[in-house]
Design an enzyme around this catalytic site. Structure first.
Site, PDB file in Angstrom:
ATOM      1  N   GLY A   1     -18.536 -16.257  -4.104  1.00 32.68           N
ATOM      2  CA  GLY A   1     -18.175 -16.199  -5.520  1.00 32.68           C
ATOM      3  C   GLY A   1     -19.337 -16.402  -6.471  1.00 32.68           C
ATOM      4  O   GLY A   1     -19.188 -16.181  -7.665  1.00 32.68           O
TER       5      GLY A   1
ATOM      6  N   CYS B   1       7.531   5.126  -4.577  1.00 26.76           N
ATOM      7  CA  CYS B   1       6.694   6.323  -4.639  1.00 26.76           C
ATOM      8  C   CYS B   1       7.593   7.557  -4.487  1.00 26.76           C
ATOM      9  O   CYS B   1       8.408   7.644  -3.564  1.00 26.76           O
ATOM     10  CB  CYS B   1       5.639   6.299  -3.540  1.00 26.76           C
ATOM     11  SG  CYS B   1       4.737   7.868  -3.408  1.00 26.76           S
TER      12      CYS B   1
ATOM     13  N   CYS C   1       6.328   9.422  -0.975  1.00 33.44           N
ATOM     14  CA  CYS C   1       6.485   8.837   0.364  1.00 33.44           C
ATOM     15  C   CYS C   1       7.540   7.736   0.373  1.00 33.44           C
ATOM     16  O   CYS C   1       7.853   7.182   1.423  1.00 33.44           O
ATOM     17  CB  CYS C   1       5.153   8.295   0.873  1.00 33.44           C
ATOM     18  SG  CYS C   1       4.707   6.700   0.168  1.00 33.44           S
TER      19      CYS C   1
ATOM     20  N   CYS D   1       2.010   6.958  -5.155  1.00 35.76           N
ATOM     21  CA  CYS D   1       1.027   5.994  -4.653  1.00 35.76           C
ATOM     22  C   CYS D   1      -0.346   6.266  -5.255  1.00 35.76           C
ATOM     23  O   CYS D   1      -0.796   7.411  -5.293  1.00 35.76           O
ATOM     24  CB  CYS D   1       0.886   6.113  -3.134  1.00 35.76           C
ATOM     25  SG  CYS D   1       2.286   5.484  -2.220  1.00 35.76           S
TER      26      CYS D   1
ATOM     27  N   CYS E   1      -0.441   7.110   1.197  1.00 34.76           N
ATOM     28  CA  CYS E   1       0.703   7.968   0.917  1.00 34.76           C
ATOM     29  C   CYS E   1       0.752   9.110   1.950  1.00 34.76           C
ATOM     30  O   CYS E   1       1.806   9.412   2.508  1.00 34.76           O
ATOM     31  CB  CYS E   1       0.582   8.530  -0.496  1.00 34.76           C
ATOM     32  SG  CYS E   1       2.095   9.263  -1.139  1.00 34.76           S
TER      33      CYS E   1
END
Lengths: 302, 256, 360
Positions: free
Chosen positions: A41, A250, A253, A275, A281
Site C-alpha cells: 500500500g 446480464c 449470459c 457483462c 460473458c
C-alpha cells in the site's frame, strides 16, 4: 506505433530491447516493485520513463508490465473489462511487437494481466500477476493537493481527513458518494487508491492469491498488494461499505453477479445490461448460459 | 501534584531579533494562565513556541502526558507530538478561518478530531457533534451548514467546539475574542468561562484585552519586548501593578 | 439480438491510415522535406529540441513533419525516442562565456566589451504580413561583415567583480537527473532549472508574465541575453582528456533582480537564470524570471502565495507531455466508472424521493 527511423516495417522493433525498456530501467522498476511488495500500500517513487504512448494512457502499467514480462508469459490486456477496447488493443499490440509474447483474452490462461478500471470476474490464481494502470495514485490528493503534505500524512498515519470526506458525503447525500476509486486501507496501515475500479470490484482486492501491482507513470509511483493481503474499504460502522452494481442480470449470459455495462440500444433510450468483463460473458455463453436477450453461443459465433 | 505544563527558560529568536526570552512558568491542572502585552511584545511568539507551532530555539516545554508522565515536547517524535495536538491539546486561533475547514460542514468540523482518533460510527459522531454545537449555542439544524454561512461569533464558537470535542486537558488560545463585536465578545467569554470550569480545563490565553484575562485567568504574565516583566495572581496584578509598564497598561484600560 | 461493439483493432488501423493521408495532405502540393523544415522552420525545430530535451535538429524536423506541425506532439515523439537512447556519460559543463554569439544584448548597460549584437531577431520588425513571401520570391542576401574576433565575456561578470551580485551558489557537484530519478520535493535549484529548461514555453511565459504583473514581482533586468554555439566536451576516462564532441546552439539569459540585504550583509543584486537549447529567447527569459521567483525562500523573501513562487505547483505542471497526456486521457472510455456513478445517483435519487414521500 511508428516512432523513429530505427524501426523497420516488417522487422518488428528488433532494435529495441525486449519489452521496449532497456535492462537498466527494468532493474530500476523491479527494485521499486520489490520495495512496494515489501510495504503493501505504500507508494514507492520511481523514475518513470517517457513511453511511446501518452501519460495518462497507461504508461505506469506499461512500465510495470515491461519490467515483469518474460518471454514465456501469456499476456492479457483489458480496459473497462473488455479486451477489444481501443486502448487495450493498442497496449496489447505494443507488447506483441516489442516483446513478442503470446497474448490471450482468457483470464484463466493469462499469466500477466494489465488492466484499466476493472478486476476480472474470474478469480485470479497464485501464478498470476495483475497490473493496474493508475492515473492519480494519491488517495488524499483531492483533500490535500500538496504532495509534500500528503506524504507526511501517510507517514504519520493521519487519515482523519479521509473520513471527514466520507462523513460529508453521508451528511449531504445520505450515503457515501464515491462510486469508483473507492479508498481502501491495506493491512491496517496505508490508505490506498485502488485505481478507478468501480467499488463493486473492491472486495476482490483483499485476500487475492495473485500479485497485484499498481503503476502510475506520470505521477512516478508504484505500489503493490502481495498475495493474500488484507484490504478493507473505508466506511462507517453504521454506513458499511457496499459493493453495488446494476440490479439486473446480464442480457447475454444471464449472470446475476457480474458487473454490468449499460448500453443504450435505440433512439427511444431503451437500454440493456451486459457483462463488462467480455471474456467472462463469452465463457459463460460457451458453457451454455443464455440471458434474456442472448442467443445460444454457436449461433452468435456463426 | 505535578504541574500539567512546565515551561523552562524558553527563547525564540528571529535572526538577531528577540521574539521571546527567559520565559519560565508552571501551569497546574485546572489553571488558566493569561499572557498580556501589546502587539510585538512576544506573547504570540511564546504561545506558538509552547503549542508546537514553532520550535523554540532554547528551553524546555515539559508536558505531563497521560501515559508517560512529564515529557519535553521538543524531544517527542513528530507523530507523538501531532497525536498530542489532536487529542490532549487544543488550539483556538484568533481568526476562525485558520482553525476551521471552511469547505466542510459544521458537523464535519467538529467530527474531524473524533475521526482522527478512530471514531467510526457515523451516527455517534454526528450525535456528539450536535451535542457540542448545543454547548456552544449553535442550533442543531445548522449541523450541515458550512462555516462560511456563519457569523464571526458563530465561527469562533464552532472552532471552540471543534477543539474541545475530544476532551483535551490543555487549551491554547490566541486572542479568542479578537475581531468580534463587544456584545459578541461578552457572550463568548461567558461561554468560555463556563466550559473551562465545567471541564476543568487548563488553558494558556494570549490577549491584549485585560477584560478577557480578568474574567478567565487565574494568573497573569505581562510581557514587554519579549520578556516577562511581571507575573502573579490576576487580581493582584491588575489591582496593584508593580511594574511601571503594567501600571500604564492597566490605567490605559481604566480610562477607556 | 445485441452484439457487443467489436473491432477496436480495425478501427485503430483505419484511423492511422487516415491520419497518414491527412498528414500528407493534397498530393498536388509538393511534399515538405525534413531538410526544408529544419532550414525554414528553425524556431519550431528549436522549441521541439528544447522541450524534447534532445539536441538533434534533423530528428526534431522529422518529428514536426510526422506531427503535422503540432509541436507538443512533436516534442512527445522526441521524448519517447530519447528515453530509449543509451547513455555513455555526461559532458563537461559547457562554457557559455566562450559562446560564438549570433546575438548578444544587455539591457543593463549601453555597451559592454564585445558589443551589443542584435543578430537575427524579430524585435524591431514591423509585424506586417509580408505578401512578397507568398509570391515565392527569393530573399535577397543580407549584408555581411567579418565577425570581430573579440571576446564576449559575461556582462554579469562586471557586476560580480564589484561584489554587487549575490554568489552564484556552489550547488551539488553532480546535479540530479530528473529523467533518471523521481522528482522529490523540495527540489534543489539545479533540479528546478532542469525542469524549467524542458518545461512548456507557454506555461513558463504565463508564469513569468504573472511575476511582472505583481504576483511575486522581482524587478528583473536582462543583464544579458546571448544566443550562439558552444562546444560540448566530454572527458573520456580511458584517455584522461576531454574530447570535443560537437557544438550545440544555446540561448542563455541572465537577469539581475531586486537586491536583498540584512544587517549583517550589505545589499546585493540577486539573479535569475535561463538556459535553453536552440534560439529560444522567449523561453530563456521566462525561465530566468520563474527561476528567480522560485528562490524566495533561500533569499528570505515573503511567500506571497503567488503561483510562480510555488515550487510544487510550478514543477508538477510545467511538463507539457505529462499535462497533455493526462488531459487527453479523459477521451478514453470511462464507462465502467460512469456506470458506477449512474447506479449511485439513481439510488440516491430513489432514496431522496422516498424520504420526501414519507415526509409528506
Amino acid at each position: 506505433m511508428s516512432i523513429s527511423g530505427k524501426m523497420k516495417p516488417g522487422a518488428g522493433m528488433t532494435e529495441y530491447n525486449f519489452a521496449y525498456l532497456d535492462e537498466q530501467t527494468k532493474r530500476m522498476i523491479r527494485r521499486a516493485i520489490l520495495k512496494a511488495l515489501a510495504i503493501p500500500g505504500y507508494q514507492v517513487p520511481f523514475a518513470s520513463r517517457e513511453m511511446p504512448m501518452p501519460y495518462g494512457w497507461g504508461t505506469g502499467g506499461v512500465q510495470v508490465t515491461a519490467a515483469c514480462l518474460v518471454p514465456e508469459d501469456r499476456l492479457k490486456v483489458i480496459d473497462q473489462g473488455a479486451d477489444d477496447t481501443t486502448n487495450a488493443v493498442s497496449i496489447r499490440k505494443f507488447f506483441e511487437k516489442t516483446a513478442g509474447v503470446a497474448t490471450t483474452e482468457e483470464t484463466a490462461r493469462a499469466s500477466l494481466i494489465q488492466t484499466r478500471h476493472r478486476i476480472p470476474e474470474t478469480p485470479l490464481t497464485g501464478d498470476q500477476v495483475l497490473v493496474y494502470q493508475v492515473p492519480i495514485p494519491e488517495p488524499l490528493r483531492f483533500l490535500e493537493p500538496r504532495e509534500t503534505e500528503t506524504r507526511k500524512m501517510h507517514s504519520l498515519e493521519e487519515y482523519g481527513l479521509m473520513h471527514v470526506k466520507l462523513y460529508e458525503d453521508i451528511s449531504r447525500h445520505g450515503a457515501i458518494s464515491t462510486a469508483y476509486a473507492y479508498p481502501v486501507k491495506v493491512e491496517g496501515r496505508y490508505v490506498m487508491d485502488p485505481s478507478p475500479i468501480p467499488k463493486f470490484d473492491n472486495p476482490k482486492l483483499s485476500d487475492c492469491p495473485a500479485i497485484q501491482l499498481f503503476g502510475a507513470g506520470r505521477e512516478q509511483r508504484i505500489y503493490a498488494l502481495p498475495p493474500y493481503t488484507k484490504v478493507v474499504s473505508l466506511d462507517f460502522e453504521d454506513h458499511p461499505f457496499e459493493a453495488s452494481k446494476a440490479d439486473q442480470d446480464c442480457a447475454l449470459c444471464g449472470s446475476a453477479t457480474s458487473y454490468l455495462d449499460e448500453v443504450i440500444v435505440d433512439d427511444a433510450g431503451g437500454r440493456m445490461f451486459v457483462c463488462s468483463d467480455t471474456d467472462y460473458c463469452r465463457a459463460r455463453r460457451a458453457a451454455g448460459h443464455v440471458g434474456a436477450q442472448g442467443v445460444p453461443h454457436e449461433e452468435a459465433g456463426a | 501534584m505535578t504541574p500539567l505544563l512546565q515551561v523552562r527558560d524558553v527563547a525564540k529568536f528571529y535572526g538577531g531579533r528577540r521574539g521571546c526570552e527567559d520565559v519560565s512558568f508552571d501551569l497546574w491542572p485546572g489553571e488558566v494562565m493569561g499572557i498580556v502585552g501589546e502587539s510585538g511584545s512576544g506573547k504570540s511568539t511564546l504561545l506558538a513556541s509552547l503549542s508546537g507551532q514553532m520550535a523554540p530555539d532554547r528551553g524546555a516545554v515539559i508536558y505531563d502526558t497521560r501515559d508517560r508522565g512529564p515529557v519535553d515536547v521538543r524531544a517527542m517524535s513528530e507523530p507523538e507530538r501531532r497525536m498530542l495536538m489532536r487529542t490532549d491539546w487544543a488550539l483556538v486561533h484568533q481568526n476562525p478561518r485558520d482553525g476551521l475547514r471552511m469547505g466542510v460542514s459544521a458537523g464535519g468540523n467538529v467530527g474531524e478530531r473524533l475521526m482522527a482518533v478512530g471514531a467510526r460510527h457515523y451516527g455517534d459522531i454526528r450525535a456528539r457533534a450536535v451535542d457540542w454545537l448545543g454547548r456552544v449555542e449553535i442550533a442543531a439544524d445548522r449541523v450541515d451548514d458550512r462555516p462560511t454561512a456563519f457569523s464571526g461569533g458563530m465561527q469562533q464558537r464552532l472552532q471552540i467546539a471543534r477543539n474541545l470535542v475530544t476532551g483535551p486537558r490543555l487549551v491554547f488560545m490566541d486572542e479568542p475574542t479578537g475581531g468580534l463585536d463587544v456584545s459578541v465578545q461578552a457572550r463568548l467569554l461567558d461561554l468560555l468561562r463556563g466550559l473551562v470550569r465545567e471541564m476543568g480545563l487548563s488553558a494558556v490565553i494570549v490577549t491584549h484585552d485585560l477584560a478577557v484575562v480578568r474574567l478567565l485567568a487565574d494568573r497573569l504574565m505581562v510581557m514587554k519586548e519579549g520578556r516577562v516583566i511581571e507575573a502573579g495572581l490576576t487580581d493582584q496584578v491588575l489591582d496593584d501593578p508593580q511594574h511601571g509598564y503594567t501600571q500604564l497598561l492597566v490605567s490605559s484600560v481604566l480610562q477607556v | 439480438m445485441y452484439v457487443a461493439v467489436k473491432g477496436g483493432e480495425r478501427a485503430i488501423e483505419a484511423a492511422h491510415g487516415w491520419l497518414a493521408e491527412e498528414r500528407r495532405g493534397d498530393v498536388a502540393v509538393p511534399e515538405l522535406s525534413v531538410a526544408q523544415i529544419r532550414a525554414q522552420m528553425a524556431l519550431a525545430v528549436n522549441r521541439v529540441m528544447a522541450e524534447g530535451s534532445l539536441y538533434d535538429p534533423d530528428l526534431a524536423a522529422l518529428a514536426i513533419k510526422q506531427a503535422r506541425g503540432d509541436l507538443i506532439e512533436a516534442i512527445f515523439l522526441m521524448r519517447a525516442y530519447r528515453t530509449t537512447l543509451p547513455r555513455f556519460g555526461a559532458s563537461e559543463p559547457v562554457e557559455t562565456g566562450a559562446m560564438r554569439c549570433d546575438r548578444r544584448i544587455s539591457a543593463t548597460f549601453k555597451d559592454a566589451p564585445g558589443g551589443q549584437v542584435l543578430g537575427p531577431t524579430f524585435d524591431y520588425t514591423h509585424r506586417l504580413l509580408d505578401f512578397a513571401l507568398a509570391a515565392e520570391g527569393e530573399t535577397p542576401p543580407a549584408p555581411e561583415a567579418v565577425a570581430a574576433q573579440r571576446a564576449m565575456p559575461h556582462v554579469m561578470g562586471y557586476l560580480d567583480r564589484e561584489g554587487l551580485m549575490e554568489g552564484a551558489g556552489a550547488g551539488d557537484a553532480v546535479p540530479p537527473d530528473m529523467t533518471r530519478q523521481p522528482m522529490e520535493l523540495p527540489a534543489c535549484r539545479a533540479l528546478r532549472l532542469q525542469a524549467l529548461a524542458r518545461g512548456d514555453e507557454g506555461f513558463l511565459l504565463g508564469l513569468a508574465y504573472s511575476t511582472q504583473r505583481g504576483y511575486a514581482r522581482n524587478h528583473a533586468f536582462v543583464a544579458e541575453l546571448r544566443i550562439g554555439a558552444v562546444a560540448v566536451e566530454m572527458e573520456i576516462p580511458e584517455l584522461g582528456v576531454s574530447v570535443e564532441l560537437g557544438e550545440v546552439v544555446l540561448t542563455e539569459c541572465e537577469t539581475v533582480n531586486q537586491f536583498t540585504g540584512s544587517k549583517t550583509e550589505p545589499p546585493q543584486f540577486t539573479r535569475g537564470y535561463g538556459l535553453v537549447f536552440g534560439q529560444t529567447e522567449r523561453k530563456a527569459i521566462s525561465m530566468a524570471l520563474v527561476d528567480r521567483a522560485l528562490r524566495w525562500r533561500e533569499l528570505g523573501e515573503e511567500d506571497e502565495g503567488a503561483p510562480a513562487q510555488d515550487e510544487e505547483f510550478v514543477l508538477m505542471h510545467a511538463d507539457n507531455i505529462q499535462a497533455t497526456g493526462f488531459l487527453e486521457h479523459i477521451k478514453l472510455p470511462h464507462y465502467v466508472d460512469f456506470q458506477s456513478e449512474l447506479e449511485l445517483i439513481r439510488k440516491l435519487r430513489r432514496e431522496a424521493g422516498a424520504g420526501r414521500e414519507a415526509a409528506e
